[in-house]
Design a protein around this motif. Structure first.
Motif, short mmCIF file in Angstrom:
data_model
loop_
_atom_site.label_atom_id
_atom_site.label_comp_id
_atom_site.label_asym_id
_atom_site.label_seq_id
_atom_site.Cartn_x
_atom_site.Cartn_y
_atom_site.Cartn_z
N SER A 22 0.82 -1.22 0.00
CA SER A 22 0.00 0.00 0.00
C SER A 22 0.85 1.26 0.00
N LEU A 23 2.09 1.13 0.46
CA LEU A 23 3.01 2.27 0.49
C LEU A 23 3.89 2.34 -0.76
N GLY A 24 3.68 1.42 -1.69
CA GLY A 24 4.37 1.49 -2.97
C GLY A 24 5.66 0.69 -3.06
N TYR A 25 5.98 -0.12 -2.07
CA TYR A 25 7.19 -0.93 -2.14
C TYR A 25 6.98 -2.13 -3.05
N ASN A 52 -1.91 -7.77 -6.33
CA ASN A 52 -1.12 -6.55 -6.48
C ASN A 52 0.06 -6.82 -7.41
N ASN A 54 2.80 -5.39 -7.70
CA ASN A 54 4.10 -5.15 -7.08
C ASN A 54 4.52 -6.27 -6.14
#
Length: 323
Positions: A22-25, A52, A54
């Motif tokens: 959720s933080l983009g990692y 996801n 990612n």
């Protein structure tokens, strides 16, 4: 930034991976999907994560040195969060070698990979069980050298191994002593999960030590908050203290009887209680002193027991389609 999460199909691993995503990692998750408990639950957790783009999953056992090495060669990991382990206090009495393999050999494999591939920070799961039967509020300054189960012994060994690798190779390490984690997508071998199943199905529940136990029940969101604060405050914390251990708990122990009463109220059904003597390897009370992590990061747990149990029961009923 590529983050490795070991044990990503586990209870904490799933929630942590969701938070990082959720933080983009970019999250690379590994798990061996063993059959200690329902593998379908593990696969369902993974199914959510794999929605996801990612997230990338590899079915890897952390004791497999060659596979772990290949993984570290494939991805430039900046940080590693090591949660994979053989869990369960009572199971360690029945199957001790599983704990040495996964929790000691496996942790050594991760330490070696972090050393060889220059990982900047290793965060790893320890446990409140390292305190043994120490009384009162449990602080990181307390003696933790009298564990009463092999599981606890392996977790204390991890802390000592991390200290050694920090000393020898300057690897930044942060140990996290979790206190009785509960919540949605939890582990079926945990008492709160078993209690919920039995009460709903009208089966008796077993209360060890005649119900005279206390636990610092900590909701999963508060555990994830603590991990992320240590993850994000790494530079501030580890510059002067490159090898530390922190309690992550609720700092408010509840008696088992109070816990059951609250669970009964949430479910709307009384439990049939069977009181039994203390189990081998168990401890009477856990009570987290969280002043160290609070002072370092501002950590403050927020989820009250009734709210946490309500969330869990709602998830449980939906997941198991109970009527």
């Amino acid at each position: 930034m590529y983050i490795l999460v070991t044990g990503t199909a586990g209870f904490i691993g799933m929630h942590l991976s969701q938070k990082l995503l959720s933080l983009g990692y970019m999250v690379i998750g590994i798990d061996n999907l063993n059959e200690y408990y329902d593998i379908t639950l593990k696969r369902n957790r993974l199914g959510i994560l794999m929605e996801n783009p990612n997230f990338h999953f590899e079915n890897i056992d952390i004791t497999d040195i060659d596979s772990v090495k290949k993984l570290f060669e494939s991805f430039p990991f900046n940080k590693v969060i090591h949660l994979a382990a053989q869990a369960g206090v009572r199971y360690s009495i029945e199957n001790p070698f599983a704990y040495l393999d996964s929790n000691v050999h496996g942790f050594l494999t991760i330490l070696e990979a972090c050393k060889d591939y220059k990982v900047s920070h290793l965060l790893y799961a320890s446990s409140s069980s390292v305190y043994g039967n120490n009384k009162n509020k449990l602080s990181e300054t307390e003696d933790a050298n009298s564990p009463v189960s092999l599981y606890a012994t392996t977790k204390r060994s991890n802390e000592l191994m991390a200290y050694t690798y920090n000393h020898l190779y300057n690897i930044r390490t942060t140990g996290m002593r979790f206190f009785t984690v509960y919540g949605p997508w939890g582990r079926p071998d945990m008492a709160y999960y078993k209690f919920t199943k039995s009460i709903i199905e009208g089966l008796p529940i077993q209360l060890y030590n005649y119900g005279n136990l206390k636990r610092d029940f900590t909701y999963i969101d508060d555990i994830i908050k603590g991990i992320m604060l240590l993850f994000l405050h790494e530079q501030d914390i580890n510059n002067k203290q490159p090898n530390e251990v922190y309690n992550i708990g609720n700092s408010r122990p509840y008696s088992l009887n109070y816990f059951i009463n609250t669970l009964e109220n949430v479910i709307g059904k009384r439990a049939d209680r069977i009181e039994l003597p203390m189990q081998l390897g168990d401890v009477v009370e856990t009570y987290a002193d969280i002043s160290k992590i609070r002072d370092a990061t501002g950590y403050k747990p927020k989820i009250e027991l009734e709210v946490g149990l309500t969330n869990f029961v709602r998830w449980y009923v939906d997941y198991h389609k109970e009527k």
